[in-house]
Every structure is written in structure tokens, then in C-alpha cells.
Design a protein around this motif. Structure first.
Motif, PDB file in Angstrom:
ATOM      1  N   VAL A  11       0.825  -1.218   0.000  1.00  0.00           N
ATOM      2  CA  VAL A  11       0.000   0.000   0.000  1.00  0.00           C
ATOM      3  C   VAL A  11       0.853   1.261   0.000  1.00  0.00           C
ATOM      4  CG1 VAL A  11      -1.709   1.294   1.325  1.00  0.00           C
ATOM      5  CG2 VAL A  11      -1.937  -1.161   1.091  1.00  0.00           C
ATOM      6  N   GLU A  12       1.963   1.204   0.737  1.00  0.00           N
ATOM      7  CA  GLU A  12       2.813   2.394   0.807  1.00  0.00           C
ATOM      8  C   GLU A  12       3.357   2.759  -0.578  1.00  0.00           C
ATOM      9  OE1 GLU A  12       5.324   2.403   4.258  1.00  0.00           O
ATOM     10  OE2 GLU A  12       6.705   3.814   3.338  1.00  0.00           O
ATOM     11  N   LEU A  38       0.559   4.131  -2.709  1.00  0.00           N
ATOM     12  CA  LEU A  38       0.243   5.519  -2.339  1.00  0.00           C
ATOM     13  C   LEU A  38       1.276   6.481  -2.940  1.00  0.00           C
ATOM     14  CD1 LEU A  38      -0.849   5.026   1.375  1.00  0.00           C
ATOM     15  CD2 LEU A  38      -2.268   5.999  -0.445  1.00  0.00           C
ATOM     16  N   GLU A  80      -6.302  -1.985  -6.729  1.00  0.00           N
ATOM     17  CA  GLU A  80      -5.942  -1.400  -5.423  1.00  0.00           C
ATOM     18  C   GLU A  80      -5.602   0.088  -5.567  1.00  0.00           C
ATOM     19  OE1 GLU A  80      -5.211  -1.558  -1.322  1.00  0.00           O
ATOM     20  OE2 GLU A  80      -5.994  -3.150  -2.582  1.00  0.00           O
ATOM     21  N   GLN A 125      -8.639   2.058  -6.097  1.00  0.00           N
ATOM     22  CA  GLN A 125      -9.372   2.175  -4.836  1.00  0.00           C
ATOM     23  C   GLN A 125      -8.790   3.309  -3.976  1.00  0.00           C
ATOM     24  OE1 GLN A 125     -12.015   0.434  -4.155  1.00  0.00           O
ATOM     25  NE2 GLN A 125     -12.376   1.082  -2.049  1.00  0.00           N
ATOM     26  N   LEU A 126      -7.467   3.376  -3.930  1.00  0.00           N
ATOM     27  CA  LEU A 126      -6.818   4.436  -3.142  1.00  0.00           C
ATOM     28  C   LEU A 126      -7.142   5.816  -3.720  1.00  0.00           C
ATOM     29  CD1 LEU A 126      -3.348   2.712  -2.563  1.00  0.00           C
ATOM     30  CD2 LEU A 126      -5.121   3.123  -0.845  1.00  0.00           C
ATOM     31  N   VAL A 180     -10.768   6.608  -2.738  1.00  0.00           N
ATOM     32  CA  VAL A 180     -10.922   7.015  -1.332  1.00  0.00           C
ATOM     33  C   VAL A 180     -10.507   8.476  -1.165  1.00  0.00           C
ATOM     34  CG1 VAL A 180      -9.996   6.691   0.997  1.00  0.00           C
ATOM     35  CG2 VAL A 180     -10.721   4.713  -0.330  1.00  0.00           C
ATOM     36  N   LEU A 203     -13.068  11.292   0.034  1.00  0.00           N
ATOM     37  CA  LEU A 203     -12.850  12.074   1.266  1.00  0.00           C
ATOM     38  C   LEU A 203     -12.960  13.567   0.970  1.00  0.00           C
ATOM     39  CD1 LEU A 203      -9.844  10.216   2.973  1.00  0.00           C
ATOM     40  CD2 LEU A 203     -12.154  10.481   3.913  1.00  0.00           C
ATOM     41  N   TYR A 223       1.281  16.506  21.771  1.00  0.00           N
ATOM     42  CA  TYR A 223       0.852  15.650  20.678  1.00  0.00           C
ATOM     43  C   TYR A 223       1.892  14.556  20.432  1.00  0.00           C
ATOM     44  CZ  TYR A 223      -1.440  14.186  16.462  1.00  0.00           C
ATOM     45  OH  TYR A 223      -2.102  13.435  15.524  1.00  0.00           O
ATOM     46  N   GLU A 264       1.021   4.799  20.272  1.00  0.00           N
ATOM     47  CA  GLU A 264       0.924   4.081  19.002  1.00  0.00           C
ATOM     48  C   GLU A 264       2.292   3.654  18.492  1.00  0.00           C
ATOM     49  OE1 GLU A 264      -1.379   5.712  15.823  1.00  0.00           O
ATOM     50  OE2 GLU A 264      -2.811   6.572  17.206  1.00  0.00           O
ATOM     51  N   PHE A 286     -14.099   6.571   8.284  1.00  0.00           N
ATOM     52  CA  PHE A 286     -13.023   7.514   8.602  1.00  0.00           C
ATOM     53  C   PHE A 286     -13.064   7.881  10.085  1.00  0.00           C
ATOM     54  CE2 PHE A 286     -11.441  11.910   8.869  1.00  0.00           C
ATOM     55  CZ  PHE A 286     -10.162  11.719   8.389  1.00  0.00           C
ATOM     56  N   SER A 334      -4.210   8.706  13.009  1.00  0.00           N
ATOM     57  CA  SER A 334      -4.398   8.267  11.624  1.00  0.00           C
ATOM     58  C   SER A 334      -5.319   9.229  10.878  1.00  0.00           C
ATOM     59  CB  SER A 334      -4.995   6.858  11.593  1.00  0.00           C
ATOM     60  OG  SER A 334      -4.198   5.969  12.327  1.00  0.00           O
ATOM     61  N   SER A 339       4.259   5.528   6.486  1.00  0.00           N
ATOM     62  CA  SER A 339       3.775   4.216   6.944  1.00  0.00           C
ATOM     63  C   SER A 339       2.439   4.355   7.671  1.00  0.00           C
ATOM     64  CB  SER A 339       4.818   3.532   7.832  1.00  0.00           C
ATOM     65  OG  SER A 339       5.000   4.259   9.016  1.00  0.00           O
ATOM     66  N   LEU A 353       0.172   6.588   7.020  1.00  0.00           N
ATOM     67  CA  LEU A 353      -0.847   6.816   5.985  1.00  0.00           C
ATOM     68  C   LEU A 353      -1.240   5.473   5.355  1.00  0.00           C
ATOM     69  CD1 LEU A 353      -2.435   9.017   4.350  1.00  0.00           C
ATOM     70  CD2 LEU A 353      -0.630   8.817   2.635  1.00  0.00           C
ATOM     71  N   ALA A 354      -0.240   4.646   5.078  1.00  0.00           N
ATOM     72  CA  ALA A 354      -0.528   3.338   4.467  1.00  0.00           C
ATOM     73  C   ALA A 354      -1.365   2.483   5.414  1.00  0.00           C
ATOM     74  CB  ALA A 354       0.786   2.640   4.113  1.00  0.00           C
ATOM     75  N   HIS A 376      -4.927   3.648   5.448  1.00  0.00           N
ATOM     76  CA  HIS A 376      -5.680   3.250   4.261  1.00  0.00           C
ATOM     77  C   HIS A 376      -6.045   1.764   4.306  1.00  0.00           C
ATOM     78  CE1 HIS A 376      -6.283   6.644   1.582  1.00  0.00           C
ATOM     79  NE2 HIS A 376      -5.148   7.142   2.031  1.00  0.00           N
ATOM     80  N   GLU A 377      -5.116   0.972   4.822  1.00  0.00           N
ATOM     81  CA  GLU A 377      -5.438  -0.459   4.976  1.00  0.00           C
ATOM     82  C   GLU A 377      -6.624  -0.626   5.920  1.00  0.00           C
ATOM     83  OE1 GLU A 377      -1.935  -2.506   6.273  1.00  0.00           O
ATOM     84  OE2 GLU A 377      -0.775  -1.790   4.574  1.00  0.00           O
ATOM     85  N   ARG A 423      -9.799   0.440   4.268  1.00  0.00           N
ATOM     86  CA  ARG A 423     -10.223  -0.592   3.327  1.00  0.00           C
ATOM     87  C   ARG A 423     -10.915  -1.735   4.075  1.00  0.00           C
ATOM     88  NH1 ARG A 423      -8.195  -1.949  -1.704  1.00  0.00           N
ATOM     89  NH2 ARG A 423      -9.481  -3.557  -2.651  1.00  0.00           N
ATOM     90  N   LEU A 474     -14.339  -0.584   5.129  1.00  0.00           N
ATOM     91  CA  LEU A 474     -15.291  -0.407   4.037  1.00  0.00           C
ATOM     92  C   LEU A 474     -15.693  -1.742   3.413  1.00  0.00           C
ATOM     93  CD1 LEU A 474     -13.599   2.716   2.459  1.00  0.00           C
ATOM     94  CD2 LEU A 474     -15.913   2.652   3.390  1.00  0.00           C
TER      95      LEU A 474
END
Lengths: 216, 192
Positions: free
Chosen positions: A5-6, A9, A34, A37-38, A41, A45, A173, A180, B126, B133, B163, B165-166, B169-170, B173, B176
């Protein structure tokens, strides 16, 4: 092998170095789907409906910007005394927490405020994270005592306060992201140190500014 | 496309606003108010907090517009103030509730919950992303921030932003189209 995905993107966003991925996508239906799809999206958005402010929002903004809540001189003096007591109490707690020997307190409650940089905390060795978190809580309590904005505030002071608050927001922040993406303990400690320094400066600025107004 | 970038302000209005003329300031608000409200609503996902961001942003705009130098479009300046205000709310949420805000077992567990259905609305999906994210997706995909800008804003690296962002999106997906197996495509090597 499919694209991750990276990489997709990066290709979607036209970043340099995406040529190999583009060559693969041209021959792979799954990755092409794929990628589409990106793109979808992102477009979807951006096409989400706009949110409208409340009808009376502007009136509130204009009023708040033009006329801070009036405060009586008696109340200002009382608040000043309360804040001074709170700062003294916080300084005492910090000294007890950190330096059993009754020497240099590390929160400079009477130091003149700095308008550009956070006050440095004079310590011989690094303070541990738990102590910094505790000190940060104490400074929050002190700030809570100066919640109301004074009737008079010069632009320079207002800018300094806003800048310090923004810096604190950024530090917080970054700290919040630790959950995470855990950071090394030393990095976390440094961020907490930075937060304490910024809070210390903010307390000093708010206190000095309150004093100027109260004793005019 | 960013709603901030799509708005043009007459230089004469801007000059009047910088002098503090109320009518010109109101025009600025009318021009960018919806964009600020939308940005804050999407990132914070709470109407009351978005209202606060809107108010705080424009109070700061009014108080500091004399310091706006004009080296960036006025919309970008207002947006940067709004983004900072959003971050302040994110941090106060974290501050108030401790790390629970980001520790919530959101990804896999929530994905399997019955609330997640095929064809789910994008806005709702979202909203299920973690605040971090959501911020990155919105700033990058809608507001047009680069990964370098996001990294600088968050004190992280460019690769962190990419990473995250990826991953977001995963996750989107998965929300959705939960029945879809996103198998190997997500885990293959970087060589295409």
C-alpha cells in the motif's frame, strides 16, 4: 509479487521513485484495482460534505475577540495572591521531590519571564521521567488558578502566551503518539523535560502579566 | 482539494482586515469558516470541539492578523492556526483520559465488531480511525500536506508519516469492505 500500500500511495501521489511500481501496476490487475481504490478514497474524502458553523458563531467570536470578560481589581489582587501561593507551594513540592538538601529550587517562581524561549531548568543531572510528569501536573494546577484572561494584555505578552501554548500542544501531541509508536525512554524523558520547561515559562509569563495588571 | 486553497480573498479586503476593520474580518470568517469547521470536525469527530476550534481559530486570527506577513496565502495561514488548535484538543483529550485514548483496542477488535458492515459509509469508516491516523489522512489526502510537512508538524520522520498513511488506508479498506481479504498485497516486499 504485488505492490504494498505504501508503494501504491507513492505512485498515486506522483512521488519520485515510483517507476518500478508503475511498471508492475501496468501488468497487474489486482494492484491496478488497489491503486484505483486508493484514488477513489482520496476523491471521496475530499468530496465529503462541508460542515457549516453554527449560525451565531461569528457573533460569539467577534464579542470574545473584542471584549475579554471584565474583572475587578479586588478579584485580580486576590487571584494574584492565590497564584503566588500556588507557585510557592509547587516550588516547595518540587524541591522536596528532587532535592532533599534545601538548596536551589528548580522552578524559578520569581524569575522574570522569558518572551522567546522556555526557562532553563538548572539541574546537575537529568531528572527522571516520573518526577518530570509530577512536576508537569503541579504546573498545570498552578496554571488552572490563572484561567481567566486579564482585562488588559499587551500584544507581545499575548503572542508569547500563544506561542508557548502552541509549543506545549506540539510536545503533548508527540507524547500522545508514544502509545501508538513507542519512543525510546530517553526521548520520552526529554519531551517531558521540554514540557516542564515550557509550562514553567508559561506560568512565569502569566504570573508576571497578572501582577502588572493587578498593581497598576 | 483543500477548501482553504480554493478560496481567494481580495487584497483590499485583506488590507482592511489587517487594520482590524470588523467588516473585513467578518468577510474572512465567511470565506474560511466552513473550511475550519470541516477540518476540525473531520479530525476531532466531535461537533462541540469543532465549534471550539472554530472560535479559537478566528479569535486568534483577529488578534494576530496584524502579524500576518503575507508570505503564504491567507488560507494556509488560517489553516495552520486551525490545525494547531485541533492538535491542542487532541492533546487535552489525551491529557484528560491518559493514554486510554490511543490505547483503545481499535484496529482488529473493532474491525470484527458487528457495527462494521460491507458498503459502510466512508465518513463513518473515517471516524473509526485513531485520531493520529485521521489527522494524517486528512492533512495529506485532503489538505495536501506533504509527508515532510506532516513529519515536521508531528516531530516524526517522513517514513513514519508514510507508513501511518498506508496503515490508515489499509484500515479504511478493512472497514469499508471487511469481507475482503487484503492478503499478500499488503505484506509483499517493496519490490513491485
Amino acid at each position: 509479487m504485488h505492490a504494498n500500500v505504501e508503494d501504491l500511495l507513492s505512485l498515486r501521489d506522483g512521488e519520485p521513485g515510483s517507476e518500478p511500481c508503475a511498471a508492475h501496476v501496468a501488468t497487474c490487475a489486482q494492484c491496478r484495482d488497489e491503486l484505483n481504490q486508493l484514488r477513489n478514497v482520496r476523491s471521496a474524502l475530499a468530496a465529503l460534505p462541508m460542515e457549516e458553523p453554527a449560525a451565531m458563531a461569528w457573533a460569539g467570536i467577534a464579542q470574545r475577540a473584542a471584549a475579554p470578560a471584565p474583572r475587578s481589581r479586588t478579584r485580580l489582587l486576590a487571584t494574584g495572591v492565590a497564584v503566588a501561593a500556588a507557585i510557592g507551594f509547587a516550588a516547595l513540592l518540587v524541591v522536596r521531590l528532587e532535592n532533599p538538601a534545601p538548596t536551589a529550587p528548580t522552578i524559578a517562581a520569581t524569575t522574570p519571564p522569558s518572551n522567546t524561549a522556555p526557562a532553563a531548568t538548572a539541574t546537575a543531572s537529568p531528572i527522571d521521567t516520573e518526577t518530570l510528569i509530577e512536576r508537569s501536573r503541579q504546573l498545570e494546577a498552578v496554571l488552572a488558578a490563572v484561567r481567566d484572561e486579564p482585562e488588559v494584555m499587551n500584544v507581545r505578552t499575548a503572542t508569547t502566551i500563544a506561542t508557548l501554548e502552541d509549543h506545549i500542544a506540539v510536545v503533548d501531541y508527540r507524547l500522545s503518539m508514544d502509545a501508538e509508536d513507542p519512543m525510546p525512554p530517553e526521548q520520552s524523558r526529554r519531551l517531558w523535560q521540554q514540557r516542564v520547561d515550557l509550562m514553567d515559562s508559561l506560568v512565569n509569563v502569566r504570573y508576571a502579566q497578572l501582577q502588572r495588571v493587578a498593581y497598576k | 482539494m483543500s477548501q482553504f486553497a480554493g478560496q481567494v480573498v481580495d487584497p483590499a479586503i485583506l488590507a482592511r482586515a489587517r487594520r482590524g476593520e470588523p467588516k473585513a474580518l467578518e468577510i474572512l470568517y465567511r470565506t474560511f469558516g466552513s473550511a475550519v469547521q470541516t477540518l476540525a470536525s473531520r479530525i476531532l469527530q466531535r461537533r462541540d470541539l469543532a465549534d471550539e476550534v472554530l472560535q479559537d481559530t478566528f479569535v486568534e486570527v483577529i488578534r494576530h492578523i496584524a502579524t500576518y506577513r503575507g508570505d503564504a496565502p491567507i488560507g494556509a495561514w488560517i489553516r495552520s492556526i486551525a490545525v494547531n488548535k485541533c492538535f491542542m484538543h487532541l492533546r487535552s483529550g489525551w491529557h484528560r483520559y491518559g493514554r486510554a485514548l490511543d490505547d483503545a483496542p481499535e484496529p482488529e477488535q473493532a474491525c470484527n465488531a458487528s457495527s462494521v458492515m460491507a458498503g459502510r459509509d466512508l465518513a463513518a469508516a473515517f471516524a473509526e480511525l485513531k485520531p493520529l491516523s485521521r489527522s494524517i489522512v486528512w492533512l495529506h489526502d485532503v489538505e495536501g500536506y506533504t509527508h515532510d510537512e506532516i513529519a515536521a508538524l508531528m516531530g516524526k520522520t517522513k517514513s513514519f508519516s508514510k507508513s501511518q498513511l498506508a496503515r490508515a488506508h489499509e484500515r479504511l479498506r478493512g472497514l469499508l469492505e471487511p469481507e475482503m481479504v487484503i492478503e499478500s498485497c499488503m505484506q509483499m516486499s517493496k519490490t513491485c
